[in-house]
Design a protein around this motif. Structure first.
Motif, PDB file in Angstrom:
ATOM      1  N   ASP A  58       0.915  -1.336  -0.356  1.00 27.70           N
ATOM      2  CA  ASP A  58       0.292   0.218   0.125  1.00 27.70           C
ATOM      3  C   ASP A  58       0.530   1.002   0.237  1.00 27.70           C
ATOM      4  OD1 ASP A  58      -2.152  -0.900  -0.036  1.00 27.70           O
ATOM      5  OD2 ASP A  58      -2.179  -1.544   1.956  1.00 27.70           O
ATOM      6  N   ARG A  59       2.015   0.735   0.025  1.00 29.99           N
ATOM      7  CA  ARG A  59       3.259   2.559   0.174  1.00 29.99           C
ATOM      8  C   ARG A  59       2.430   3.712  -0.787  1.00 29.99           C
ATOM      9  NH1 ARG A  59       7.595   4.018  -2.599  1.00 29.99           N
ATOM     10  NH2 ARG A  59       7.704   2.254  -3.899  1.00 29.99           N
ATOM     11  N   LYS A  60       2.403   2.963  -1.580  1.00 28.80           N
ATOM     12  CA  LYS A  60       2.312   3.890  -2.817  1.00 28.80           C
ATOM     13  C   LYS A  60       1.365   5.035  -2.576  1.00 28.80           C
ATOM     14  CE  LYS A  60       5.864   2.471  -6.440  1.00 28.80           C
ATOM     15  NZ  LYS A  60       6.224   3.582  -6.245  1.00 28.80           N
ATOM     16  N   ARG A  61       0.060   3.712  -2.364  1.00 34.02           N
ATOM     17  CA  ARG A  61      -0.883   4.922  -2.765  1.00 34.02           C
ATOM     18  C   ARG A  61      -1.376   5.561  -1.596  1.00 34.02           C
ATOM     19  NH1 ARG A  61      -6.278   2.476   0.527  1.00 34.02           N
ATOM     20  NH2 ARG A  61      -4.883   1.034   0.641  1.00 34.02           N
ATOM     21  N   LEU A  62      -0.795   4.876  -0.407  1.00 33.03           N
ATOM     22  CA  LEU A  62      -0.794   6.213   1.024  1.00 33.03           C
ATOM     23  C   LEU A  62       0.189   7.369   0.654  1.00 33.03           C
ATOM     24  CD1 LEU A  62      -0.151   3.100   3.258  1.00 33.03           C
ATOM     25  CD2 LEU A  62      -2.828   4.360   3.071  1.00 33.03           C
ATOM     26  N   GLU A  63       1.123   7.048   0.081  1.00 36.37           N
ATOM     27  CA  GLU A  63       1.746   8.182  -0.310  1.00 36.37           C
ATOM     28  C   GLU A  63       1.342   9.536  -0.756  1.00 36.37           C
ATOM     29  OE1 GLU A  63       5.357   6.828  -1.965  1.00 36.37           O
ATOM     30  OE2 GLU A  63       6.559   6.604  -0.050  1.00 36.37           O
ATOM     31  N   LYS A  64       0.492   8.869  -1.392  1.00 38.72           N
ATOM     32  CA  LYS A  64      -0.446   9.792  -3.023  1.00 38.72           C
ATOM     33  C   LYS A  64      -1.665  10.068  -2.011  1.00 38.72           C
ATOM     34  CE  LYS A  64      -3.429  10.139  -6.704  1.00 38.72           C
ATOM     35  NZ  LYS A  64      -3.513   9.328  -7.905  1.00 38.72           N
ATOM     36  N   ILE A  65      -2.224   9.435  -0.836  1.00 36.70           N
ATOM     37  CA  ILE A  65      -3.436  10.065  -0.326  1.00 36.70           C
ATOM     38  C   ILE A  65      -2.402  11.759   0.814  1.00 36.70           C
ATOM     39  CG2 ILE A  65      -4.525   9.954   1.680  1.00 36.70           C
ATOM     40  CD1 ILE A  65      -5.204   6.719   0.567  1.00 36.70           C
ATOM     41  N   VAL A  66      -1.793  11.313   1.507  1.00 36.47           N
ATOM     42  CA  VAL A  66      -0.731  11.949   2.533  1.00 36.47           C
ATOM     43  C   VAL A  66      -0.581  13.301   1.490  1.00 36.47           C
ATOM     44  CG1 VAL A  66       0.360  12.296   3.826  1.00 36.47           C
ATOM     45  CG2 VAL A  66       0.395  10.375   4.287  1.00 36.47           C
ATOM     46  N   LYS A  67       0.080  12.801   0.234  1.00 34.95           N
ATOM     47  CA  LYS A  67       0.742  14.223  -0.141  1.00 34.95           C
ATOM     48  C   LYS A  67      -1.296  14.825  -0.534  1.00 34.95           C
ATOM     49  CE  LYS A  67       2.244  15.429  -4.946  1.00 34.95           C
ATOM     50  NZ  LYS A  67       2.548  16.983  -4.522  1.00 34.95           N
ATOM     51  N   THR A  68      -2.015  14.382  -1.007  1.00 35.17           N
ATOM     52  CA  THR A  68      -2.706  14.706  -1.880  1.00 35.17           C
ATOM     53  C   THR A  68      -3.494  15.532  -0.471  1.00 35.17           C
ATOM     54  OG1 THR A  68      -3.441  13.399  -2.749  1.00 35.17           O
ATOM     55  CG2 THR A  68      -5.742  14.801  -2.648  1.00 35.17           C
ATOM     56  N   TYR A  69      -3.933  15.694   0.620  1.00 37.84           N
ATOM     57  CA  TYR A  69      -4.542  16.304   1.277  1.00 37.84           C
ATOM     58  C   TYR A  69      -3.468  17.248   2.183  1.00 37.84           C
ATOM     59  CZ  TYR A  69      -8.019  13.130   3.051  1.00 37.84           C
ATOM     60  OH  TYR A  69      -9.573  11.887   3.164  1.00 37.84           O
ATOM     61  N   ILE A  70      -2.462  16.685   2.810  1.00 37.38           N
ATOM     62  CA  ILE A  70      -1.557  17.945   3.149  1.00 37.38           C
ATOM     63  C   ILE A  70      -0.964  18.769   1.237  1.00 37.38           C
ATOM     64  CG2 ILE A  70       1.296  18.633   3.582  1.00 37.38           C
ATOM     65  CD1 ILE A  70       1.231  15.890   4.738  1.00 37.38           C
ATOM     66  N   ASP A  71      -1.466  18.749   0.198  1.00 36.86           N
ATOM     67  CA  ASP A  71      -2.092  20.269  -0.989  1.00 36.86           C
ATOM     68  C   ASP A  71      -2.588  20.556  -0.521  1.00 36.86           C
ATOM     69  OD1 ASP A  71       1.536  19.386  -1.601  1.00 36.86           O
ATOM     70  OD2 ASP A  71       0.236  17.785  -2.860  1.00 36.86           O
ATOM     71  N   GLY A  72      -3.523  20.041  -0.382  1.00 41.99           N
ATOM     72  CA  GLY A  72      -5.337  20.330  -0.401  1.00 41.99           C
ATOM     73  C   GLY A  72      -5.037  22.049   0.973  1.00 41.99           C
ATOM     74  N   ALA A  73      -4.295  21.349   2.113  1.00 43.20           N
ATOM     75  CA  ALA A  73      -4.645  22.039   2.831  1.00 43.20           C
ATOM     76  C   ALA A  73      -4.003  23.291   3.041  1.00 43.20           C
ATOM     77  CB  ALA A  73      -3.821  21.610   3.968  1.00 43.20           C
ATOM     78  N   GLY A  74      -3.238  23.150   1.343  1.00 47.97           N
ATOM     79  CA  GLY A  74      -2.383  24.313   0.767  1.00 47.97           C
ATOM     80  C   GLY A  74      -0.823  24.239   1.761  1.00 47.97           C
ATOM     81  N   LEU A  75      -0.525  23.187   1.536  1.00 50.71           N
ATOM     82  CA  LEU A  75       0.553  22.785   3.201  1.00 50.71           C
ATOM     83  C   LEU A  75       1.843  22.235   3.092  1.00 50.71           C
ATOM     84  CD1 LEU A  75      -0.813  22.148   6.387  1.00 50.71           C
ATOM     85  CD2 LEU A  75      -0.105  24.727   5.977  1.00 50.71           C
TER      86      LEU A  75
END
Length: 153
Positions: free
Chosen positions: A34-51
């Motif tokens: 699940d590493r690649k999928r989880l990395e993408k999810i983390v990135k999406t949430y952090i980017d979505g917050a503008g951070l």
């Protein structure tokens, strides 16, 4: 509705309840698959917050996150959201490991020793025990009574 094997048993035992719900069976998270999928999810949430993301690039971040969330996807998302929330409220330009630490502590009400983001022994943490404050007491060794042979007296 999603949940653990215990929930599955409850729903299988109660036909009326089971037929009234939409269910999903989510397998436990696994770093290797699940590493690649989880990395993408983390990135999406952090980017979505503008951070900026200064946390998930650290060594063992995802394995620590998986341990801290009992390998459950829903809890993974909750901990991620809490870390982002901590970063936003502290007016930080980036999500740091300290935000994951604070978010996890808020969720689990645990000491640093039981926080997988900072504990040295993070692999040994059982995150299903939410309110751990101190290590379990060691079991005292039982003393074997000394048998006195009547011939020795």
């Amino acid at each position: 509705m999603s949940g653990t094997e215990q929930l599955e048993r409850v729903l299988n035992d109660d036909y009326q309840l089971g037929r009234r719900l939409n269910t999903m069976n989510l397998a436990p998270l696994n770093y290797a698959t699940d590493r690649k999928r989880l990395e993408k999810i983390v990135k999406t949430y952090i980017d979505g917050a503008g951070l900026q993301d200064n946390a998930s690039m650290t060594d063992n971040f995802l394995p620590r996150m998986i341990v801290g969330t009992c390998a459950r996807f829903g809890i993974f998302i909750e901990v991620l959201i809490e870390a982002v929330r901590c970063a936003v409220f502290s007016e930080s330009p980036s999500v740091e490991l300290e935000h994951f630490c604070a978010g996890y502590k808020r969720r689990a009400s645990c000491t640093a020793e039981f926080n997988p983001f900072i504990s040295v022994e993070w692999r040994k943490i059982d995150a299903s025990k939410l309110f751990e404050k101190e290590p379990p007491p060691s079991t005292p060794r039982k003393r074997t009574p000394r048998v006195v042979n009547s011939d020795d007296e």
